[in-house]
Design a protein around this motif. Structure first.
Motif, PDB file in Angstrom:
ATOM      1  N   ASP A   1       0.803  -1.223   0.000  1.00  0.00           N
ATOM      2  CA  ASP A   1       0.000   0.000   0.000  1.00  0.00           C
ATOM      3  C   ASP A   1       0.833   1.270   0.000  1.00  0.00           C
ATOM      4  OD1 ASP A   1      -2.265  -1.564   0.029  1.00  0.00           O
ATOM      5  OD2 ASP A   1      -2.463  -1.514   2.206  1.00  0.00           O
ATOM      6  N   GLU A   2       2.146   1.135   0.103  1.00  0.00           N
ATOM      7  CA  GLU A   2       3.022   2.306   0.114  1.00  0.00           C
ATOM      8  C   GLU A   2       3.339   2.760  -1.313  1.00  0.00           C
ATOM      9  OE1 GLU A   2       4.014   4.027   2.752  1.00  0.00           O
ATOM     10  OE2 GLU A   2       2.973   2.673   4.118  1.00  0.00           O
ATOM     11  N   LEU A   3       3.952   3.914  -1.425  1.00  0.00           N
ATOM     12  CA  LEU A   3       4.394   4.405  -2.723  1.00  0.00           C
ATOM     13  C   LEU A   3       5.336   3.385  -3.357  1.00  0.00           C
ATOM     14  CD1 LEU A   3       5.152   8.091  -1.708  1.00  0.00           C
ATOM     15  CD2 LEU A   3       3.189   7.280  -3.033  1.00  0.00           C
ATOM     16  N   PRO A   4       5.380   3.301  -4.697  1.00  0.00           N
ATOM     17  CA  PRO A   4       6.238   2.292  -5.339  1.00  0.00           C
ATOM     18  C   PRO A   4       7.694   2.335  -4.882  1.00  0.00           C
ATOM     19  CG  PRO A   4       4.803   3.312  -6.961  1.00  0.00           C
ATOM     20  CD  PRO A   4       4.604   4.064  -5.674  1.00  0.00           C
ATOM     21  N   GLY A   5       8.228   3.507  -4.640  1.00  0.00           N
ATOM     22  CA  GLY A   5       9.618   3.630  -4.207  1.00  0.00           C
ATOM     23  C   GLY A   5       9.836   3.243  -2.756  1.00  0.00           C
ATOM     24  N   GLU A   6       8.750   2.977  -2.029  1.00  0.00           N
ATOM     25  CA  GLU A   6       8.845   2.622  -0.613  1.00  0.00           C
ATOM     26  C   GLU A   6       8.146   1.303  -0.303  1.00  0.00           C
ATOM     27  OE1 GLU A   6       7.532   5.878   1.811  1.00  0.00           O
ATOM     28  OE2 GLU A   6       9.069   7.217   1.034  1.00  0.00           O
ATOM     29  N   ARG A   7       8.017   0.454  -1.305  1.00  0.00           N
ATOM     30  CA  ARG A   7       7.265  -0.799  -1.157  1.00  0.00           C
ATOM     31  C   ARG A   7       7.929  -1.787  -0.198  1.00  0.00           C
ATOM     32  NH1 ARG A   7       3.612  -3.588  -5.216  1.00  0.00           N
ATOM     33  NH2 ARG A   7       3.260  -5.585  -4.219  1.00  0.00           N
ATOM     34  N   TRP A   8       9.244  -1.827  -0.176  1.00  0.00           N
ATOM     35  CA  TRP A   8       9.971  -2.773   0.677  1.00  0.00           C
ATOM     36  C   TRP A   8      10.684  -2.025   1.793  1.00  0.00           C
ATOM     37  CZ3 TRP A   8       9.681  -7.988   0.435  1.00  0.00           C
ATOM     38  CH2 TRP A   8       9.068  -8.529  -0.695  1.00  0.00           C
ATOM     39  N   LYS A   9      10.705  -2.630   2.956  1.00  0.00           N
ATOM     40  CA  LYS A   9      11.350  -2.037   4.129  1.00  0.00           C
ATOM     41  C   LYS A   9      12.090  -3.132   4.884  1.00  0.00           C
ATOM     42  CE  LYS A   9      10.159   0.416   8.424  1.00  0.00           C
ATOM     43  NZ  LYS A   9      10.896  -0.426   9.327  1.00  0.00           N
ATOM     44  N   ILE A  10      13.179  -2.750   5.510  1.00  0.00           N
ATOM     45  CA  ILE A  10      13.908  -3.656   6.399  1.00  0.00           C
ATOM     46  C   ILE A  10      13.395  -3.390   7.811  1.00  0.00           C
ATOM     47  CG2 ILE A  10      16.164  -4.227   7.389  1.00  0.00           C
ATOM     48  CD1 ILE A  10      16.173  -5.002   4.528  1.00  0.00           C
ATOM     49  N   SER A  11      13.068  -4.442   8.519  1.00  0.00           N
ATOM     50  CA  SER A  11      12.635  -4.328   9.910  1.00  0.00           C
ATOM     51  C   SER A  11      13.658  -5.002  10.811  1.00  0.00           C
ATOM     52  CB  SER A  11      11.268  -5.000  10.111  1.00  0.00           C
ATOM     53  OG  SER A  11      10.277  -4.339   9.358  1.00  0.00           O
ATOM     54  N   THR A  12      14.134  -4.265  11.805  1.00  0.00           N
ATOM     55  CA  THR A  12      15.072  -4.835  12.763  1.00  0.00           C
ATOM     56  C   THR A  12      14.339  -5.854  13.617  1.00  0.00           C
ATOM     57  OG1 THR A  12      16.281  -2.750  12.818  1.00  0.00           O
ATOM     58  CG2 THR A  12      16.709  -4.292  14.614  1.00  0.00           C
TER      59      THR A  12
END
Length: 190
Positions: free
Chosen positions: A76-87
């Protein structure tokens, strides 16, 4: 730190970590587990370590760092922010003459019941007859890598690589805080 792809998210995640480590005199390199740079499997937990398990040494001081993380897809995020690293956890250790002095831990998926961020004062700092023993889990709040590096330079007198180390750490720590899933006020309680 988000990215368009898992690989881009990893690069955004690793860059401030490597820049912060570069504030310390010595050759520090982040090495990650297989698949740890671009894995789309969100159930897989990866790790990075400072110079493998060797850490970084300066005279009598030794610094080790390990962080667990996973990739999170956010459609649901912007295409440039689709993936995130979670600690998913960390362990930072400062040792003197090869004896651990202080360790910061967070292992929220632990089966031992100690899921809150905490620190251990080790035998180089305490005796087993003290009120606090090396096995005590002292609540510490979420500890950033940058705050430990700041302590190494300011309190333990580890030589920095440049005069702007404090500003560099502050900038990288602000990026960490901006994208942290939970902050000091939202942390799990002991």
């Amino acid at each position: 730190m988000p990215g368009r792809t898992p690989s881009a998210a990893y690069k955004a995640f690793a860059k401030p970590i490597q820049e912060s480590i570069a504030c310390l005199k010595g050759q520090g390199k982040v090495t990650c587990s297989p698949g740890g740079r671009s894995d789309k499997d969100q159930t897989q937990i990866h790790s990075w370590m400072l110079n493998g398990d060797n850490g970084l040494q300066n005279g009598r001081l030794h610094f080790r760092a390990l962080m667990l993380y996973s990739f999170t897809e956010r459609p649901d995020e912007l295409p440039g922010e689709r993936w995130k690293i979670s600690t998913r956890g960390y362990k930072y250790q400062i040792a003197v003459d090869a004896e651990a002095l202080i360790e910061w831990h967070w292992h929220p998926d632990s089966t031992l019941g100690v899921v809150f961020p905490h620190l251990h004062l080790q035998k180089a700092a305490l005796t087993n007859k003290g009120v606090i023993t090396p096995r005590s889990h002292i609540p510490a709040g979420r500890t950033s890598l940058e705050s430990v590096i700041r302590a190494l330079i300011a309190e333990f007198k580890w030589p920095p690589t440049s005069g702007d180390w404090s500003e560099r750490l502050a900038l990288n720590e602000s990026v960490f805080r901006l994208y942290a899933t939970w902050s000091q006020g939202q942390q799990p309680q002991p």
